[in-house]
Design an enzyme around this catalytic site. Structure first.
Site: not given
Ligand code: GLC
Length: 557
Positions: A21, A23, A25, A29, A98, A199, A254, A327-328
């Protein structure tokens, strides 16, 4: 075998929400990624696969896209993206986007139109069907629990969503849909993107009869029921002609539900469709039949059988992609290794076992540090809709108790891979100065990039070395593969061969010490160690293989 840069590359997957990150928040990003390009260059990777960065209402963290040509507000602006691409290219790193085109967000203007009326020009962009006897059109389930059909009162019909109801499936049989997708792909490639990870691309073509499938534990057929549908290869060949031909890209599909025979069509070396596919058979070794929610441990013989089937099956015909994580999936060291006493050793062993196979290796952010699963306490700690929906569906129906389900989530939830990247031992692991969108794994004080980059024996430095070796030894990329000891329950041993050169890869997947007899044709005096995860590894006629030990031997003819 034809030589290609994408066969010789190592790909690094970034999940932008959790990487860095810039910034404050609490959400990662694009500028955060740009800041960390030197880290990636140091690791030695060639390609970044960027999980979705497009405008999205974030029902499924960006896998629900409402504008394919805009950047998600949380992640920055299009000029941030251009700068990232530029800076990556300056360092010789390519970026693969992606491509999520099995479905859009329900907030995409096409769907907003489509649902208005049956005669709307966008109606046929999606898949609408009337009820069957007052019930959904068939028994297909969504990947994220419940039916794959959502009733829409406005036109008294159901639309198909193999994922969440905020992810309606596009109708690929409509040529206008395909033109829109191909246009958009050309737009990104013209901008300078280097290819696409596609995907759930195996799901885009549905059987027009929508037949029922075999129901699973929640009563619905698996979301992979439509996999490898009637026109999928035709559509990908069309994509090749209209987008990819004449461009030097990396494409990886995928392919949920893909079989070996189908994979040979998707990724055949004649180059008519994709460069390679992600298959998932090895991700099911610890499933309970068709049900992923379990904490069953795998049987290594099963894993070896699957990996070998793909290694041998695609050799010279197509190309493999190699992965333990994305990520899955949960963290591989917690799943297939030992995230306690032997965390570093077993993380290195898993890396060795994978990176020495034939195919393009993919590293998921944090895997190169041996990041682990997360001690989530309560269902309120989770952010992933798959995990949350499954928890309520399966406990609600009395299929599992809450305690059981939490145990399964701790072991298998996608959120295990989605907690912030552990940069250093400062607050929030150096990921953000704000409040992170998901909890930080408390082990960041011990496991973090800053510490590992300084220490030669770290998992990070081991990955660096593996990547370097791939650049120095063609056999690692192009050699053929053969399994030894298929019935051994603890050792994964295989050879690679190219011309007169040979490698022998020995990996102990467990905490017992074992003896391994060098095969006849290997002379211990003419054998050298290419890489090992114990600093005092030695080659003898009989090798003592210690807990989670990995060694790669090279013959010196
Ligand atoms: C793929 C993605 C996953 C996403 C799903 C729907 O499987 O990897 O994260 O939820 O497709 O787009």
């Amino acid at each position: 075998m034809e030589k290609k840069w994408w066969k010789e590359s190592v790909v690094y997957q970034i999940y932008p929400r959790s990487f860095k990150d810039s910034n404050g928040d609490g959400v990662g990003d694009l500028n955060g990624i740009t800041e960390k390009l030197d880290y990636l260059a140091k690791l030695g990777i060639d390609v970044i696969w960027l999980s979705p960065v497009y405008r999205s209402p974030n029902d499924d963290n960006g896998y629900d896209i409402s504008d394919y040509r805009a950047i998600m507000d949380d992640f920055g602006t299009m000029s941030d993206f251009d700068r990232l691409l530029d800076e990556a290219h300056r360092r010789g790193i390519r970026i693969v986007m992606d491509l999520v085109v099995n479905h859009t967000s329900d907030e995409h203007p096409w769907f907003v139109e489509s649902r208005k009326s049956e005669d709307n020009p966008y109606r046929d962009f999606y898949i609408w069907r009337p009820a069957r006897n007052g019930r959904p059109p068939n028994n297909w389930g969504s990947c994220f629990s419940g039916s794959a059909w959502e009733y829409d009162a406005r036109t008294d019909m159901y639309y198909l969503h193999l994922f969440s109801k905020k992810q309606p499936d596009l109708n690929w049989d409509n040529p206008e849909v395909r033109e829109e997708v191909f246009d958009m792909m050309n737009w990104w490639l013209d901008k300078g993107a280097d290819g696409f990870r596609m995907d759930v691309i195996s799901l885009i073509s549905k059987d027009p009869d929508f037949p029922d499938g075999v129901p699973g534990i929640n009563g619905y057929a698996s979301f992979t029921e439509p996999a490898n549908g009637p026109h999928v290869h035709e559509y990908l060949q069309e994509m090749r002609k209209k987008v990819l031909d004449g461009r030097d890209t990396l494409t990886v599909g995928e392919c949920s539900g893909v079989t070996l025979e189908e994979a040979k069509k998707y990724a055949r070396s004649d180059g008519r469709e994709l460069n390679m596919v992600f298959q998932f058979e090895h991700m099911d070794v610890d499933a309970d039949g068709s049900n992923k929610w379990s904490d069953k441990k795998m049987d290594l013989r099963e894993l070896k059988k699957i990996m070998t089937k793909w290694q041998k099956g695609l050799d010279t015909v197509a190309w493999n992609s190699l992965f333990w994580e994305n990520h899955d999936q949960p963290r591989s060291v917690s799943r297939f290794g030992d995230d306690g006493r032997y965390r570093e050793t077993s993380a290195k062993m898993l890396a060795t076992c994978l990176h020495m196979m034939q195919g393009t290796p993919y590293i998921y952010q944090g895997e190169e540090l041996g990041m682990t699963n997360v001690p989530f306490c309560d269902i309120s700690d989770f952010r992933d809709l798959d995990s949350i929906n499954a928890y309520y569906e399966l406990t609600g129906r009395g299929i599992f108790t809450k305690e059981q389900m939490l145990r399964f989530l701790r072991y298998k939830s996608r959120d295990n891979a989605r907690t912030p990247f552990q940069w250093n031992s400062e607050e929030n692991a150096g990921f953000t100065t704000g409040e992170p969108w998901i909890m930080v794994n408390p082990n960041y004080t011990e496991i973090n990039a800053e510490e590992q980059m300084k220490r030669e024996t770290s998992v990070f430095c081991y990955y660096q070395k593996l990547i370097r070796l791939r650049k120095q030894h063609e056999i690692i990329v192009y050699g053929s593969y053969d399994l030894l000891l298929p019935e051994d329950k603890e050792l994964f041993v295989y050879t690679r061969a190219l011309g007169t050169e040979k490698l022998l890869v020995i990996c102990n997947f467990y905490g017992n010490t074992r003896c391994f007899e060098l095969p006849e044709e290997w002379d211990s005096r003419k054998t050298k160690i290419l890489i090992a995860n114990y600093s005092d590894a030695a080659v003898e006629k009989t090798i003592t293989v210690r807990p989670y030990e990995a060694l790669v031997l090279q013959n010196r003819p």
